[in-house]
Design a protein around this motif. Structure first.
Motif, PDB file in Angstrom:
ATOM      1  N   THR A   1       0.832  -1.206   0.000  1.00  0.00           N
ATOM      2  CA  THR A   1       0.000   0.000   0.000  1.00  0.00           C
ATOM      3  C   THR A   1       0.860   1.246   0.000  1.00  0.00           C
ATOM      4  O   THR A   1       0.647   2.168  -0.794  1.00  0.00           O
ATOM      5  CB  THR A   1      -0.927  -0.005   1.232  1.00  0.00           C
ATOM      6  OG1 THR A   1      -1.748  -1.160   1.194  1.00  0.00           O
ATOM      7  CG2 THR A   1      -1.789   1.239   1.256  1.00  0.00           C
ATOM      8  N   TYR A   2       1.867   1.284   0.880  1.00  0.00           N
ATOM      9  CA  TYR A   2       2.699   2.492   0.985  1.00  0.00           C
ATOM     10  C   TYR A   2       3.549   2.692  -0.266  1.00  0.00           C
ATOM     11  O   TYR A   2       3.752   3.810  -0.728  1.00  0.00           O
ATOM     12  CB  TYR A   2       3.583   2.401   2.227  1.00  0.00           C
ATOM     13  CG  TYR A   2       4.347   3.676   2.490  1.00  0.00           C
ATOM     14  CD1 TYR A   2       3.663   4.853   2.829  1.00  0.00           C
ATOM     15  CD2 TYR A   2       5.729   3.724   2.387  1.00  0.00           C
ATOM     16  CE1 TYR A   2       4.352   6.039   3.064  1.00  0.00           C
ATOM     17  CE2 TYR A   2       6.430   4.903   2.620  1.00  0.00           C
ATOM     18  CZ  TYR A   2       5.729   6.054   2.959  1.00  0.00           C
ATOM     19  OH  TYR A   2       6.406   7.236   3.177  1.00  0.00           O
ATOM     20  N   THR A   3       4.020   1.571  -0.848  1.00  0.00           N
ATOM     21  CA  THR A   3       4.823   1.681  -2.065  1.00  0.00           C
ATOM     22  C   THR A   3       4.005   2.282  -3.206  1.00  0.00           C
ATOM     23  O   THR A   3       4.501   3.117  -3.979  1.00  0.00           O
ATOM     24  CB  THR A   3       5.351   0.298  -2.476  1.00  0.00           C
ATOM     25  OG1 THR A   3       6.053  -0.288  -1.382  1.00  0.00           O
ATOM     26  CG2 THR A   3       6.286   0.413  -3.668  1.00  0.00           C
ATOM     27  N   SER A   4       2.746   1.857  -3.322  1.00  0.00           N
ATOM     28  CA  SER A   4       1.893   2.416  -4.379  1.00  0.00           C
ATOM     29  C   SER A   4       1.654   3.901  -4.144  1.00  0.00           C
ATOM     30  O   SER A   4       1.632   4.691  -5.088  1.00  0.00           O
ATOM     31  CB  SER A   4       0.564   1.660  -4.434  1.00  0.00           C
ATOM     32  OG  SER A   4      -0.205   1.894  -3.275  1.00  0.00           O
ATOM     33  N   HIS A   5       1.489   4.297  -2.855  1.00  0.00           N
ATOM     34  CA  HIS A   5       1.330   5.725  -2.544  1.00  0.00           C
ATOM     35  C   HIS A   5       2.582   6.498  -2.933  1.00  0.00           C
ATOM     36  O   HIS A   5       2.490   7.593  -3.513  1.00  0.00           O
ATOM     37  CB  HIS A   5       1.038   5.926  -1.054  1.00  0.00           C
ATOM     38  CG  HIS A   5      -0.343   5.524  -0.653  1.00  0.00           C
ATOM     39  ND1 HIS A   5      -1.451   5.789  -1.416  1.00  0.00           N
ATOM     40  CD2 HIS A   5      -0.802   4.879   0.454  1.00  0.00           C
ATOM     41  CE1 HIS A   5      -2.533   5.317  -0.821  1.00  0.00           C
ATOM     42  NE2 HIS A   5      -2.158   4.747   0.327  1.00  0.00           N
ATOM     43  N   LEU A   6       3.765   5.953  -2.632  1.00  0.00           N
ATOM     44  CA  LEU A   6       5.006   6.641  -2.969  1.00  0.00           C
ATOM     45  C   LEU A   6       5.159   6.795  -4.481  1.00  0.00           C
ATOM     46  O   LEU A   6       5.641   7.825  -4.975  1.00  0.00           O
ATOM     47  CB  LEU A   6       6.209   5.868  -2.401  1.00  0.00           C
ATOM     48  CG  LEU A   6       6.453   6.019  -0.896  1.00  0.00           C
ATOM     49  CD1 LEU A   6       7.645   5.168  -0.477  1.00  0.00           C
ATOM     50  CD2 LEU A   6       6.688   7.475  -0.511  1.00  0.00           C
ATOM     51  N   ARG A   7       4.747   5.781  -5.228  1.00  0.00           N
ATOM     52  CA  ARG A   7       4.830   5.865  -6.681  1.00  0.00           C
ATOM     53  C   ARG A   7       3.942   7.002  -7.200  1.00  0.00           C
ATOM     54  O   ARG A   7       4.337   7.760  -8.092  1.00  0.00           O
ATOM     55  CB  ARG A   7       4.392   4.537  -7.298  1.00  0.00           C
ATOM     56  CG  ARG A   7       4.576   4.488  -8.813  1.00  0.00           C
ATOM     57  CD  ARG A   7       4.180   3.140  -9.370  1.00  0.00           C
ATOM     58  NE  ARG A   7       2.760   2.875  -9.141  1.00  0.00           N
ATOM     59  CZ  ARG A   7       2.128   1.792  -9.580  1.00  0.00           C
ATOM     60  NH1 ARG A   7       2.800   0.860 -10.234  1.00  0.00           N
ATOM     61  NH2 ARG A   7       0.834   1.614  -9.329  1.00  0.00           N
ATOM     62  N   ASN A   8       2.740   7.123  -6.629  1.00  0.00           N
ATOM     63  CA  ASN A   8       1.848   8.220  -7.020  1.00  0.00           C
ATOM     64  C   ASN A   8       2.429   9.573  -6.635  1.00  0.00           C
ATOM     65  O   ASN A   8       2.322  10.552  -7.390  1.00  0.00           O
ATOM     66  CB  ASN A   8       0.479   8.036  -6.374  1.00  0.00           C
ATOM     67  CG  ASN A   8      -0.270   6.834  -6.925  1.00  0.00           C
ATOM     68  OD1 ASN A   8       0.044   6.336  -8.004  1.00  0.00           O
ATOM     69  ND2 ASN A   8      -1.257   6.348  -6.176  1.00  0.00           N
ATOM     70  N   MET A   9       3.048   9.640  -5.433  1.00  0.00           N
ATOM     71  CA  MET A   9       3.635  10.901  -4.983  1.00  0.00           C
ATOM     72  C   MET A   9       4.811  11.310  -5.880  1.00  0.00           C
ATOM     73  O   MET A   9       5.025  12.492  -6.149  1.00  0.00           O
ATOM     74  CB  MET A   9       4.107  10.779  -3.533  1.00  0.00           C
ATOM     75  CG  MET A   9       2.986  10.646  -2.505  1.00  0.00           C
ATOM     76  SD  MET A   9       1.783  11.980  -2.580  1.00  0.00           S
ATOM     77  CE  MET A   9       0.448  11.173  -3.471  1.00  0.00           C
TER      78      MET A   9
END
Length: 814
Positions: A399-407
């Motif tokens: 979940t956090y990795t996908s958020h970082l990719r979006n950021m």
């Protein structure tokens, strides 16, 4: 640019798109819906939104819009481009119906006021339907889609021969039938039937050789065979040949028509595309009517200044459940570009985020949006959103990795024309580290001048907003008294998460919560509670201040009216004194004239005693008359008024004692105040005269008034220059032919309907509309039950489907 690719699914726009598809009546309109995309050019956005707004006005206030037979003939027209092809008979009928509909749409739009419906008038100004094509179609097919006998002379001759032969065959077969029955070869009830398109006789298998002819079929049991008599064989064969000839002639007629149509195919395709566009705009207007969409003020710059904005999908769901949706007031401008929303879980933070994204996306797709029409909206070139869980086992993403990719994507692509929406900013990893990364990203986005809305529970982000230009805090309010979220956004201060309060409400074990309080410290908890309580008290004080301002405004208006009346009184007083002075001067002038005449007559009489005595007596009489004249004028009025008051009091007393309505009585129509005179009584109704205006009313709605009240009304009208026409004109100007009772309780709605209908009857209105909504139908039943109790109501029906359907009732009056 829109990011991520599944942006529409994340904000719920896919549901909006499907609603538009369902509202289209043609496949052409649905194609426009599928092709609808996010626009970034301001002029195009404004034009599309304005077109929908104009169409919404048509649906509300104009005649019903033609919306039938929007057939898509574009594929068929493209097929017959090739030489030697011809249009099919069924498609020709659809071409006829759709061209008629296209012509109706064009004529309808061209008849509209071009000043009021500017953009729609521009769309249709160069559109027309070639009447030559329609007339040629009319000459070929009838209203049922069948090719006419008169389509060609050859076809007419073929069909006339077919009719003649069919008659001869039926006659021949019937003669065989009658003969066979008389011979006992058939059952008495057997009749002619059809097999393979030919007339046959049902014959028992045992007698089949007794009738000459051709066997076409037999029954399932084999006991009955169906024979075509030999007498009809030749004629039937000829009919078969004629049928084939008929088909060939029809194909020739259609081919000839298609050859004439082929040069005009491009023009026709343009017409069908226009029809699809109109269907698309109409669907957007229907959606706007459903979600209370409107056109806000639009600006060619990044800006969000919304008032009473609603999430359209949430509004529709709650409307069905008769629940209230808390509107959203939000402001993002150059001074405060990024809003950081904090507050309790399940308090509405994510809804605010999705509402912002969905409404902005709808607007830039050319749709009307649900908000106050005084709101201001801008245009963004890009919209980014990061919401929900995007972990993927296949791509090895947490979940956090996908958020970082979006950021990462957002940090690289964002600019001063971008709008970003981030839910639970920084969550998904260790709070201290996640909060630091989130703070750094936020500072970077702020430095790039981007606009955005984020939701968070991190204190460091709240503190950053409090000290950094361009950032501003917002809180989702929470009622600490009733321990429930208010779903209301308050911009200016951060909000509390109310984790302990929510945990207590869910029944969480008290001893665990007490241990948690010891770990965090009661001071922190009390601070959070006091912060939220201060916000609620501030809100209450603001509302009270608004009430005080309104009261002060009303007081100032009352003072102005008082000053105006005082000025008029002073003016009247001065006029009265002026009149009195003029009267006094006249009396003195008359007196002087009388004295001079008397002296002259005495001199002329040369002091003769008798003559002088008579002159003196005349002087005395005239003097008494002159002195008494103003006194009589001043005394006559009070005496007359006193007598009149006594007489009116007696009449008023007798009128009050006798409540029976009679011809000649002075009456009022409840609940109105204007007094009229009864002219005629018929059955349970009376005709009342108000000057030159006659009105019919029930006797139970009339009340007698005394002469005193009537006299006062007459005097008031004389002094103020007002009359019955002014009152009726004022009422007519303020009267609305639509009453909206949505949101009222049943009792309130019933009272409102009765008062509204009384006003309509008084003003002689012939048709009104009452909007009660659909819901469970309770308000609809209350409204209609009350309407049926009014004798003047002659007809009740649902509104047209495009203007509310069963959610509104149209009432016609006598």
């Amino acid at each position: 640019m829109i990011f991520p690719p599944n942006f529409e699914e994340k904000i719920g726009f896919d549901h909006i798109r499907q609603m538009l598809v369902d509202m289209c009546v043609s496949s052409m309109g649905k194609e426009y819906v599928e092709k609808m995309r996010f626009e970034t050019v301001f002029n195009r956005i404004e034009r599309k939104v304005s077109q929908v707004f104009e169409f919404l006005e048509i649906l509300k206030y104009e005649q019903p819009f033609p919306a039938q037979n929007y057939f898509n003939l574009i594929p068929e027209l493209q097929r017959i481009r090739l030489s030697g092809t011809y249009i099919l008979q069924e498609q020709l009928f659809d071409l006829k119906s759709s061209l008629e509909s296209l012509n109706e749409v064009i004529v309808y739009l061209q008849k509209l006021d071009s000043a009021k419906y500017t953009l729609l008038s521009e769309l249709v100004e160069d559109k027309r339907v070639d009447r030559v094509i329609l007339n040629e179609i009319y000459s070929i097919i009838d209203e049922k889609g069948n090719v006419k006998d008169t389509a060609s002379e050859t076809l007419r001759d073929i069909r006339q021969r077919l009719i003649k032969l069919s008659g001869e065959i039926e006659k021949a077969v019937r003669q065989v039938l009658v003969t066979a029955k008389k011979s006992g070869w058939l059952n008495p009830n057997d009749e002619i039937t059809i097999r393979n398109g030919r007339m046959v006789i049902p014959v028992p298998a045992a007698n089949k050789r007794k009738i000459r002819g051709f066997v076409h079929d037999e029954s399932a049991t084999g006991q009955t065979v169906y024979i075509e008599p030999a007498e009809a064989l030749d004629a039937n064969n000829e009919i078969l040949e004629l049928r084939n000839a008929e088909k060939r002639e029809i194909i020739r007629i259609l081919t000839s028509f298609t050859d004439n149509l082929r040069p005009k195919i491009e023009e026709l395709i343009e017409g069908y595309r226009f029809l699809g566009l109109i269907d698309f705009i109409r669907a957007k207007a229907l959606l706007a009517g459903k979600i209370n969409g409107t056109k806000p003020f639009m600006s060619n710059e990044p800006l969000i200044d919304w008032r009473k904005a609603l999430h359209p999908l949430l509004f529709l769901v709650h409307q069905k459940q008769k629940k209230h949706v808390e509107p959203l007031d939000i402001l993002l401008n150059k001074e405060n570009r990024i809003l950081i929303i904090s507050g309790p879980n399940a308090g509405g933070k994510s809804v605010c985020l999705k509402t912002t994204g969905l409404i902005q996306y709808m607007l830039q797709c050319g749709l009307l949006v649900p908000m106050d029409d005084n709101s201001k909206t801008g245009v963004f070139k890009d919209i980014f959103i990061d919401i929900g869980d995007e972990q993927s086992i296949e791509d090895d993403l947490s979940t956090y990795t996908s958020h970082l990719r979006n950021m990462k994507h957002l940090a690289l692509k964002a600019n001063k024309n971008s709008l970003f929406l981030i839910d639970e900013f920084g969550s998904g990893t260790e709070p201290q580290l996640g909060g630091a990364i989130a703070e750094a990203i936020l500072e970077h986005l702020n430095n790039k001048g981007a606009f955005g809305v984020i939701t968070t529970h991190y204190a460091n982000l709240k503190h950053l907003a409090g000290k950094t230009p361009g950032l501003i805090n917002g809180a989702m309010l929470f009622d600490t008294r009733e321990m429930r979220p208010l779903y209301r956004l308050q911009i200016g201060n951060p909000g509390s998460s109310f984790a302990f309060e929510i945990a207590k409400k869910t029944g969480f074990p008290w001893f665990i919560l007490r241990n948690a309080e010891r770990k965090i410290g009661k001071t922190q908890i009390k601070f959070e509670q006091q912060l939220q309580q201060l916000e609620l008290e501030k809100k209450e004080l603001t509302q009270k201040q608004q009430s005080l301002n309104e009261a002060e405004k009303q007081m100032n208006e009352a003072k102005s009216k008082y000053d105006e009346l005082t000025a008029k009184l002073i003016e009247t007083k001065e006029k009265t004194l002026s009149d009195a002075r003029s009267e006094a001067q006249r009396i003195i002038a008359d007196s002087n004239k009388l004295v001079e005449n008397t002296i002259r007559e005495i001199k002329e009489a040369q002091a003769a005693k008798e003559r002088t005595k008579k002159i003196r007596e005349k002087l005395k009489v005239e003097s008494e008359r002159i002195l008494a004249e103003p006194q009589k004028k001043s005394e006559a009025k009070p005496v007359e008024q006193t007598k009149a008051v006594i007489a009116r009091s007696k009449k008023e007393k007798s009128a009050k004692e006798d409540t029976k309505i009679l011809v000649g009585n002075r009456v009022r129509i409840l609940p109105q105040q204007t007094v009229g005179e009864v002219i005629e009584i018929t059955g349970g109704e009376a005709i009342v005269s108000f000057g030159s205006i006659m009105m019919r009313a029930k006797l139970e709605k009339l009340v007698n008034v005394g002469e005193e009240e009537f006299y006062q009304q007459v005097m008031i009208k004389k002094r103020g220059g007002e009359n019955i026409f002014n009152e009726l004109n004022t009422r007519m100007a303020n009267f609305s032919v639509t009453l909206d009772v949505r949101g009222m309780r049943a009792e309130e709605a019933a009272t409102a309907v009765i008062q509204y209908m009384d006003e309509a009857l008084l003003l002689n209105i012939k048709e009104v509309k009452i909007i009660h909504g659909k819901g469970d139908g309770i308000l609809r039943k209350v409204v209609r039950d009350n309407l049926r109790s009014i004798d003047e109501v002659i007809h009740i029906e649902d509104e047209h489907i495009e203007r509310g359907g069963s959610g509104a009732t149209v009432v016609r009056l006598k």
